[in-house]
Design a protein around this motif. Structure first.
Motif, mmCIF file in Angstrom:
data_model
loop_
_atom_site.group_PDB
_atom_site.id
_atom_site.type_symbol
_atom_site.label_atom_id
_atom_site.label_comp_id
_atom_site.label_asym_id
_atom_site.label_seq_id
_atom_site.Cartn_x
_atom_site.Cartn_y
_atom_site.Cartn_z
ATOM 1 N N LYS A 252 7.031 -13.959 0.608
ATOM 2 C CA LYS A 252 6.133 -12.918 1.111
ATOM 3 C C LYS A 252 6.935 -11.832 1.813
ATOM 4 C CE LYS A 252 1.904 -12.163 3.778
ATOM 5 N NZ LYS A 252 0.815 -12.794 4.568
ATOM 6 N N TYR A 254 7.454 -8.790 4.488
ATOM 7 C CA TYR A 254 6.994 -8.386 5.806
ATOM 8 C C TYR A 254 7.620 -7.035 6.163
ATOM 9 C CZ TYR A 254 5.363 -13.184 6.316
ATOM 10 O OH TYR A 254 4.715 -14.387 6.128
ATOM 11 N N THR A 267 0.352 -4.643 6.536
ATOM 12 C CA THR A 267 0.314 -5.087 5.140
ATOM 13 C C THR A 267 -0.565 -4.143 4.330
ATOM 14 O OG1 THR A 267 -1.581 -6.536 5.576
ATOM 15 C CG2 THR A 267 0.609 -7.514 5.753
ATOM 16 N N ASP A 314 0.856 -1.855 -1.960
ATOM 17 C CA ASP A 314 1.848 -2.844 -2.373
ATOM 18 C C ASP A 314 1.660 -3.271 -3.821
ATOM 19 O OD1 ASP A 314 -0.482 -4.268 -2.025
ATOM 20 O OD2 ASP A 314 0.308 -5.594 -0.469
#
Length: 326
Positions: A252, A254, A267, A314
């Protein structure tokens, strides 16, 4: 674990050329802990170089006032007296702090100049191998909170109510410096130029060939390419994004952009570019929108018609505010 930390400009200036009698000079230097690219168009080389020197002097003056890493700055004095006493500051520092708090209020804390007090539990230097615990994250933001900053406009003082609190202008400070440098240059008769403070950029006038300044918005998934090329009027542009500095743990990603309320990385959005009249304000927006996310971010910036933005999620999707007409 995968770590990335590249020094790159989210806004990359395209080729310039000189025609007629006007000349253009560009200089790159380190100011306020960041790279500054200063471009001036003037009638002759000596004037251009002199004006660049004056621009650097103006930015240095501001750095000496507001840099929290300089122990003798007014902002450092404010921080050193957190929980002890109010500190008298110049009107310039007071007004900048007041505007920063106004941005904090309009973003409901997504932007917060007291973020400087946050404990660095998230590491983006390649050393972090595990996620901080919820307790560590909660503790990291205990001293963060713009509502604990007390301003006295009569005495021109700033008081941080909590011991250990700090304010810092690592975000809007560079935008403010760029705006002030442009203001100084225009007052001295410089009709065109660019001040680029590591992506907090302000432009005015045109290139010597009469064409508009042009910038490319970096593709966060392939930083050698642009998602859009934009000609600029006399305006400011800033980009905030996590593609310059992030860490991947357990698959993941960050972001280094931390929500000052929760202490967790933002996010959803990997890049936000904001256009408007002020680099200071545009930076406040771009940082805040990353934290707020797409829906709340668009809702916020659409309330300010002088500003517009382009967001990249993203997932690689692009969203634009209502006033984005490019």
């Amino acid at each position: 674990m995968k770590f990335k930390n590249t020094i790159l400009m989210s806004l990359i200036l395209f080729s310039f050329c000189c025609t007629g009698q006007e000349v253009m000079r560009k200089r790159t230097t380190l100011l306020m802990g960041s790279r500054f690219d200063i471009t001036i168009v003037a009638q002759d080389s000596l004037t251009a170089e002199t004006r660049i020197n004056e621009t650097i002097a103006e930015i240095t003056r501001i750095e000496n006032l507001i840099s929290d890493w300089k122990s003798d700055s007014q902002v450092s004095e404010v921080n050193q007296n957190a929980g002890i006493r109010a500190v008298k500051v110049d009107k310039e520092v007071f007004d900048l702090t007041k505007r920063a708090i106004a941005i904090s209020k309009m973003t409901n804390g997504a932007f917060d100049i007291s973020f400087a007090a946050m404990e660095k539990v998230w590491k983006f230097d390649g050393s972090m191998t595990e996620i901080p615990t919820p307790e560590q994250i909660k503790k990291s933001v205990e001293k963060v909170g713009y509502k604990n900053i007390v301003l006295d406009s009569i005495q021109s003082t700033i008081f941080l109510q909590l011991p250990g609190m700090k304010i810092g202008f690592g975000s809007i400070g560079k935008g403010y410096a760029a705006d002030k440098a442009r203001e100084v240059m225009e007052a001295k008769g410089i009709k065109a130029g660019i001040v680029n403070a590591s992506g907090d950029l302000t432009t005015w006038g045109k290139q010597p060939n009469g064409k508009a300044w042009t910038i490319g918005i970096t593709n966060p998934f392939d930083t050698e390419k642009f998602v859009k090329i934009v000609p600029l009027k006399s305006e400011a542009v800033t980009t905030s994004g996590d593609y310059e500095k992030f860490v991947e743990l357990n698959g993941k990603r960050y972001s280094h952009i931390i929500n000052p309320i929760t202490g967790y990385p933002a996010t959803g959005l990997v890049s936000v570019t904001v256009f408007g009249p002020s680099a200071e304000m545009a930076n406040g927006f771009s940082t805040s929108l990353i934290v707020l996310g797409k829906e709340s971010g668009l809702q916020l910036i659409n309330q300010y018609p002088e500003y517009s933005c382009m967001m990249i999620t993203d997932k690689g999707k692009i969203f634009k505010s209502k006033k984005f007409k490019r």
